[in-house]
Write a protein that holds these residues in place. Structure first.
Motif, PDB file in Angstrom:
ATOM      1  N   LYS A  53       0.836  -1.214   0.000  1.00 29.76           N
ATOM      2  CA  LYS A  53       0.000   0.000   0.000  1.00 29.76           C
ATOM      3  C   LYS A  53       0.861   1.250   0.000  1.00 29.76           C
ATOM      4  CE  LYS A  53      -4.669  -0.405   1.523  1.00 29.76           C
ATOM      5  NZ  LYS A  53      -4.952  -1.833   1.756  1.00 29.76           N
ATOM      6  N   ILE A  54       1.857   1.251   0.841  1.00 27.44           N
ATOM      7  CA  ILE A  54       2.736   2.418   0.930  1.00 27.44           C
ATOM      8  C   ILE A  54       3.380   2.699  -0.423  1.00 27.44           C
ATOM      9  CG2 ILE A  54       4.902   3.269   1.918  1.00 27.44           C
ATOM     10  CD1 ILE A  54       4.155   1.704   4.487  1.00 27.44           C
ATOM     11  N   ILE A  55       3.874   1.624  -1.039  1.00 26.64           N
ATOM     12  CA  ILE A  55       4.543   1.803  -2.326  1.00 26.64           C
ATOM     13  C   ILE A  55       3.567   2.327  -3.384  1.00 26.64           C
ATOM     14  CG2 ILE A  55       5.650   0.532  -4.231  1.00 26.64           C
ATOM     15  CD1 ILE A  55       7.044  -1.170  -2.096  1.00 26.64           C
ATOM     16  N   GLU A  56       2.322   1.838  -3.306  1.00 28.04           N
ATOM     17  CA  GLU A  56       1.304   2.321  -4.249  1.00 28.04           C
ATOM     18  C   GLU A  56       0.979   3.790  -4.015  1.00 28.04           C
ATOM     19  OE1 GLU A  56      -2.084  -0.239  -3.817  1.00 28.04           O
ATOM     20  OE2 GLU A  56      -1.039  -1.934  -4.799  1.00 28.04           O
TER      21      GLU A  56
ATOM     22  N   ILE B 264     -11.202   3.239   5.818  1.00 25.25           N
ATOM     23  CA  ILE B 264     -11.998   2.033   6.065  1.00 25.25           C
ATOM     24  C   ILE B 264     -11.329   0.809   5.467  1.00 25.25           C
ATOM     25  CG2 ILE B 264     -14.198   0.899   5.411  1.00 25.25           C
ATOM     26  CD1 ILE B 264     -15.446   3.745   5.829  1.00 25.25           C
ATOM     27  N   GLU B 265     -10.663   1.039   4.351  1.00 23.32           N
ATOM     28  CA  GLU B 265      -9.944  -0.056   3.700  1.00 23.32           C
ATOM     29  C   GLU B 265      -8.898  -0.692   4.633  1.00 23.32           C
ATOM     30  OE1 GLU B 265      -7.511   0.125  -0.132  1.00 23.32           O
ATOM     31  OE2 GLU B 265      -9.396   1.145  -0.633  1.00 23.32           O
TER      32      GLU B 265
ATOM     33  N   ASN C 111       3.679  -3.796  12.740  1.00 28.84           N
ATOM     34  CA  ASN C 111       2.613  -3.699  11.740  1.00 28.84           C
ATOM     35  C   ASN C 111       1.578  -2.657  12.162  1.00 28.84           C
ATOM     36  OD1 ASN C 111       3.639  -5.500   9.946  1.00 28.84           O
ATOM     37  ND2 ASN C 111       2.462  -7.256  10.705  1.00 28.84           N
ATOM     38  N   LEU C 112       1.301  -2.663  13.477  1.00 29.74           N
ATOM     39  CA  LEU C 112       0.348  -1.697  14.015  1.00 29.74           C
ATOM     40  C   LEU C 112       0.848  -0.267  13.763  1.00 29.74           C
ATOM     41  CD1 LEU C 112      -2.299  -2.419  15.297  1.00 29.74           C
ATOM     42  CD2 LEU C 112      -1.225  -2.263  17.550  1.00 29.74           C
ATOM     43  N   CYS C 113       2.131  -0.058  13.978  1.00 32.46           N
ATOM     44  CA  CYS C 113       2.728   1.264  13.747  1.00 32.46           C
ATOM     45  C   CYS C 113       2.555   1.681  12.285  1.00 32.46           C
ATOM     46  CB  CYS C 113       4.207   1.275  14.089  1.00 32.46           C
ATOM     47  SG  CYS C 113       4.530   1.116  15.826  1.00 32.46           S
ATOM     48  N   LEU C 114       2.804   0.711  11.384  1.00 33.56           N
ATOM     49  CA  LEU C 114       2.678   1.004   9.955  1.00 33.56           C
ATOM     50  C   LEU C 114       1.256   1.460   9.617  1.00 33.56           C
ATOM     51  CD1 LEU C 114       4.567  -1.642   7.800  1.00 33.56           C
ATOM     52  CD2 LEU C 114       4.925   0.822   7.911  1.00 33.56           C
ATOM     53  N   ILE C 115       0.274   0.747  10.195  1.00 31.59           N
ATOM     54  CA  ILE C 115      -1.132   1.083   9.937  1.00 31.59           C
ATOM     55  C   ILE C 115      -1.429   2.497  10.400  1.00 31.59           C
ATOM     56  CG2 ILE C 115      -3.490   0.608  10.666  1.00 31.59           C
ATOM     57  CD1 ILE C 115      -3.205  -1.882   9.607  1.00 31.59           C
ATOM     58  N   VAL C 116      -0.939   2.820  11.592  1.00 33.17           N
ATOM     59  CA  VAL C 116      -1.199   4.158  12.124  1.00 33.17           C
ATOM     60  C   VAL C 116      -0.638   5.210  11.174  1.00 33.17           C
ATOM     61  CG1 VAL C 116      -0.675   5.742  14.009  1.00 33.17           C
ATOM     62  CG2 VAL C 116      -1.292   3.378  14.513  1.00 33.17           C
ATOM     63  N   GLU C 117       0.554   4.963  10.661  1.00 33.45           N
ATOM     64  CA  GLU C 117       1.140   5.924   9.719  1.00 33.45           C
ATOM     65  C   GLU C 117       0.290   6.043   8.456  1.00 33.45           C
ATOM     66  OE1 GLU C 117       4.986   7.055   9.157  1.00 33.45           O
ATOM     67  OE2 GLU C 117       5.902   5.442  10.338  1.00 33.45           O
ATOM     68  N   LEU C 118      -0.161   4.881   7.982  1.00 36.27           N
ATOM     69  CA  LEU C 118      -0.982   4.891   6.769  1.00 36.27           C
ATOM     70  C   LEU C 118      -2.299   5.626   7.015  1.00 36.27           C
ATOM     71  CD1 LEU C 118      -0.399   1.370   5.250  1.00 36.27           C
ATOM     72  CD2 LEU C 118      -0.094   3.553   4.069  1.00 36.27           C
ATOM     73  N   LEU C 119      -2.875   5.423   8.236  1.00 39.54           N
ATOM     74  CA  LEU C 119      -4.119   6.108   8.570  1.00 39.54           C
ATOM     75  C   LEU C 119      -3.903   7.613   8.534  1.00 39.54           C
ATOM     76  CD1 LEU C 119      -5.601   3.927  11.462  1.00 39.54           C
ATOM     77  CD2 LEU C 119      -6.673   4.413   9.265  1.00 39.54           C
ATOM     78  N   LYS C 120      -2.753   8.036   9.027  1.00 44.92           N
ATOM     79  CA  LYS C 120      -2.453   9.473   9.028  1.00 44.92           C
ATOM     80  C   LYS C 120      -2.372  10.003   7.602  1.00 44.92           C
ATOM     81  CE  LYS C 120       0.392   9.773  13.171  1.00 44.92           C
ATOM     82  NZ  LYS C 120       1.836   9.691  13.423  1.00 44.92           N
ATOM     83  N   GLU C 121      -1.814   9.176   6.723  1.00 48.29           N
ATOM     84  CA  GLU C 121      -1.611   9.598   5.348  1.00 48.29           C
ATOM     85  C   GLU C 121      -2.901   9.538   4.526  1.00 48.29           C
ATOM     86  OE1 GLU C 121       1.361  10.384   3.473  1.00 48.29           O
ATOM     87  OE2 GLU C 121       2.130  10.823   5.490  1.00 48.29           O
TER      88      GLU C 121
ATOM     89  N   ILE D 232      -9.120  -1.000   7.930  1.00 47.97           N
ATOM     90  CA  ILE D 232      -9.678  -1.605   9.148  1.00 47.97           C
ATOM     91  C   ILE D 232      -9.466  -3.128   9.223  1.00 47.97           C
ATOM     92  CG2 ILE D 232     -11.790  -1.998  10.511  1.00 47.97           C
ATOM     93  CD1 ILE D 232     -10.732   0.863  10.693  1.00 47.97           C
ATOM     94  N   PRO D 233      -9.720  -3.900   8.148  1.00 50.26           N
ATOM     95  CA  PRO D 233      -9.522  -5.366   8.240  1.00 50.26           C
ATOM     96  C   PRO D 233      -8.103  -5.715   8.685  1.00 50.26           C
ATOM     97  CG  PRO D 233     -10.600  -4.775   6.192  1.00 50.26           C
ATOM     98  CD  PRO D 233     -10.206  -3.485   6.824  1.00 50.26           C
ATOM     99  N   ASN D 234      -7.134  -4.902   8.254  1.00 51.07           N
ATOM    100  CA  ASN D 234      -5.754  -5.154   8.678  1.00 51.07           C
ATOM    101  C   ASN D 234      -5.598  -5.029  10.192  1.00 51.07           C
ATOM    102  OD1 ASN D 234      -4.302  -5.705   6.256  1.00 51.07           O
ATOM    103  ND2 ASN D 234      -4.665  -3.573   5.659  1.00 51.07           N
ATOM    104  N   VAL D 235      -6.273  -4.017  10.747  1.00 52.29           N
ATOM    105  CA  VAL D 235      -6.203  -3.817  12.201  1.00 52.29           C
ATOM    106  C   VAL D 235      -6.772  -5.051  12.902  1.00 52.29           C
ATOM    107  CG1 VAL D 235      -6.918  -2.379  14.134  1.00 52.29           C
ATOM    108  CG2 VAL D 235      -6.401  -1.330  11.927  1.00 52.29           C
ATOM    109  N   THR D 236      -7.876  -5.557  12.369  1.00 49.40           N
ATOM    110  CA  THR D 236      -8.490  -6.754  12.954  1.00 49.40           C
ATOM    111  C   THR D 236      -7.510  -7.925  12.919  1.00 49.40           C
ATOM    112  OG1 THR D 236     -10.508  -5.962  11.911  1.00 49.40           O
ATOM    113  CG2 THR D 236     -10.589  -8.151  12.906  1.00 49.40           C
TER     114      THR D 236
END
Lengths: 140, 482
Positions: free
Chosen positions: A23-26, B302-303, B284-294, B305-309
């Motif tokens: 995802k990041i890379i995308e 919402i996309e 992985n949790l940290c990565l998600i948080v960064e992605l959420l910020k971005e 969320i399944p990863n968090v689960t």
């Protein structure tokens, strides 16, 4: 930002991690294409196939290699990769990526000449951008 | 013949003084040499009284008076060892005896005083040394031996015979004396004796000896060459010290040390592996948080969320696994009991019946060689459970799983073997990692990589060991030494 990376490669069995990096890379458009393998053996077989049947341009510019994987782990992959490294000239930047903070793993990774750096998970977004950017410059 | 003067000089040279006793009036006269030894009496005093009072040690006064009386009255010969005070005030040992009266001389008797102090002291020293030697030898279990090469004889002292556990009148055979060494020590022993006999090189070695009843024990042995006047080696002598108790303790200690060291290194690895395993989820949790910020809009968020689960589920699973490991480790405080293999196995089979039935697995047990064992029951069940589920998990796709379990005793040690007809594993490639944590070798969804880690820990905690042999496509055998 510098020149884009053509082909990046992730060798890791953690599906969630792989998804997130993908995802990041995308999102950040860091690489044109992405190869994903879930253990060292799959990656090695693929590389060997390329070297036998295609041009070495098809090899990735940058590899993110996990350590702990089933079938063939990161160390075993490195030992096998050294053996085929003389069969091509393309410069490949290889990062060992692990959530292990064991200093012995760090030392061991550094003992391989072909390892550019040892990255500890999680890798920040900015760090990813920097790695791909620097790689773009280096390749240019 | 010698005259009196010559005789006097000779006696003096030999440090011998004498008395002349007039048997008629019992007057005593003593030689010049006696004077120089003990001093002269006062003018008025009789020599005899002066001798008794001032010269002779009080312990011998009674005896001496008695002997003197018998000599003078009944002409009875005597000989006595006594202590005299010399002019320097120190007591010295003398032998006092009367000169034999050949001519039946009824008028005079002669008493000789021979200085025996040196030999008396030597004798004491020898006795004392012998005492210390004997005490030391017995206390330290050290025996002496001598090999007479010329006459082809072997001498053992009493302590050596005690160490070898043979009767005191046992005569060790010269030709076969190597039978008193454990066979594995023969090369060392023979070479040591040869070097000593040929080149005079002494030896000091620790080795295993074998007593008369073929029981092996540890000794420290020294040997040194014995030379004759022509400097030829005619024998070897030395000592054996029985150090069996110490050596066995030492070996046990070394063994414990090795176990502790390996446990320590396992704990070290455990800590790193645990941190690694937990960190992989948290990172992985940290990565998600960064992605959420971005994320630019809600649908992007919402996309994710399944990863968090997924991550939270994995984290939960990882923590549960660790809990399981820690729980199994703490059973350590439980005590050993006599456990029947049959009962332990039926318990395990009951709890895994659904798996066994689903896979149509066949379990054959052979517990005739060893029916029960003193063990922690929970450990034995856990070991059986792990090995059985492991065997079924990695069954060969082409055949029904068969598991053969056998217990037996070999060299006084209980063993259990669990064999299967499954996939097998390339031990050259994976052997050293077999029992590591989170090591999985097959892409199998059930693989958690902690089963064998726990099994090895349980076996080793109770002082045993586990080994594995395997052939790819044929099967695997785990062998547990309890």
């Amino acid at each position: 930002m510098g020149q884009k990376v053509e082909l990046a490669c992730i060798i890791d069995d953690d599906k969630i991690y792989v998804n997130l990096v993908k995802k990041i890379i995308e999102i950040k458009k860091l690489s044109e294409n992405l190869l994903i393998f879930k253990n060292g053996m799959e990656a090695l077989d693929h590389f060997k196939l390329i070297l036998e049947n295609a041009t070495e341009e098809k090899l990735p510019d940058i590899i993110f290699l996990d350590i702990n994987m089933p079938i063939m782990d990161g160390w075993e992959f490195l030992n096998e990769f050294i053996k085929i490294k003389n069969n091509f000239e393309k410069k490949i930047t290889l990062y060992v990526v692990s959530s292990s903070i064991d200093p012995r793993d760090l030392e061991r990774a550094k003992s391989f000449n072909l390892v550019t750096d040892y990255l500890i998970k999680p890798i920040e977004l900015k760090k990813f951008e920097k790695i791909f950017d620097r790689n773009g410059h280096a390749a240019a | 013949m010698l005259n009196d003067l010559q005789l006097n000089n000779i006696l003096e040279d030999f440090d011998i003084a004498y008395w002349k006793i007039n048997l008629l009036n019992k007057d005593v006269n003593w030689s010049e040499h006696f004077n120089t030894l003990v001093g002269k009496p006062n003018f008025s005093e009789s020599h005899f009284e002066y001798f008794l009072k001032e010269i002779l040690h009080q312990d011998y006064r009674y005896d001496f008076r008695l002997y003197f009386h018998k000599l003078t009255e009944e002409n009875e010969a005597f000989s006595i060892e006594l202590k005299l005070k010399l002019s320097n005030g120190k007591y010295r040992w003398f032998e006092c005896r009367n000169l034999k009266n050949k001519e039946k001389n009824k008028e005079t008797a002669v008493l000789l005083f021979v200085n025996i102090h040196q030999s008396k002291r030597d004798q004491y020293t020898i006795e004392e040394n012998f005492f210390y030697y004997k005490e030391t030898a017995q206390m330290t279990n050290t025996g002496g031996w001598y090999i007479d090469i010329l006459n082809q004889n072997i001498y053992w002292d009493n302590v050596t015979k005690k160490i070898i556990d043979c009767p005191q009148d046992y005569q060790p055979p010269y030709q076969e004396h190597f039978r008193f060494y454990a066979p594995e020590e023969h090369p060392v022993v023979i070479s040591a004796f040869e070097k000593c006999e040929k080149y005079g090189i002494p030896f000091k070695i620790e080795l295993k000896m074998r007593n008369l009843y073929n029981k092996d024990f540890w000794v420290r042995a020294t040997g040194k060459p014995v030379y004759n006047e022509d400097q030829n080696i005619i024998g070897i002598r030395g000592v054996f010290q029985d150090i069996n108790e110490q050596k066995v303790n030492e070996l046990n200690l070394q063994n414990s040390l090795d176990i502790i060291a390996s446990q320590n290194s396992r704990l070290f690895n455990f800590a790193h592996i645990v941190s690694h395993h937990l960190r992989s989820h948290s990172s992985n949790l940290c990565l998600i948080v960064e992605l959420l910020k971005e994320a630019k809009n809600n649908s992007d968020k919402i996309e994710l969320i399944p990863n968090v689960t997924d991550i939270s589920e994995n984290l939960d699973l990882a923590i549960n696994q660790l809990n399981e490991i820690v729980n199994k480790q703490t059973i350590l405080r439980k005590e050993r009991r006599i456990v029947s293999f049959e009962k332990a196995l039926s318990g395990v089979m009951a709890s895994t019946s659904s798996l066994i039935n689903r896979e149509n697995a066949k379990i054959v047990a052979e517990f005739h060689g060893l029916k029960e064992i003193s063990y922690i029951p929970e450990y034995l069940e856990s070991i059986l459970l792990n090995l059985i589920t492991n065997a079924i998990k990695y069954k060969h796709p082409g055949r029904k799983p068969v598991i053969y379990i056998q217990t037996y005793i070999k060299n006084d040690t209980p063993f259990m073997e669990v064999s299967d007809n499954g996939l097998g594993i390339d031990l050259d490639q994976y052997g050293d990692k077999m029992f590591g944590m989170y090591k999985t070798f097959h892409e199998n969804l059930d693989s958690r990589g902690i089963g064998l880690f726990i099994t090895k820990n349980q076996v080793e905690t109770l002082g045993g060991s586990i080994s594995v042999t395997s052939t790819v496509d044929v099967g695997t055998t785990f062998k547990i030494k309890f």
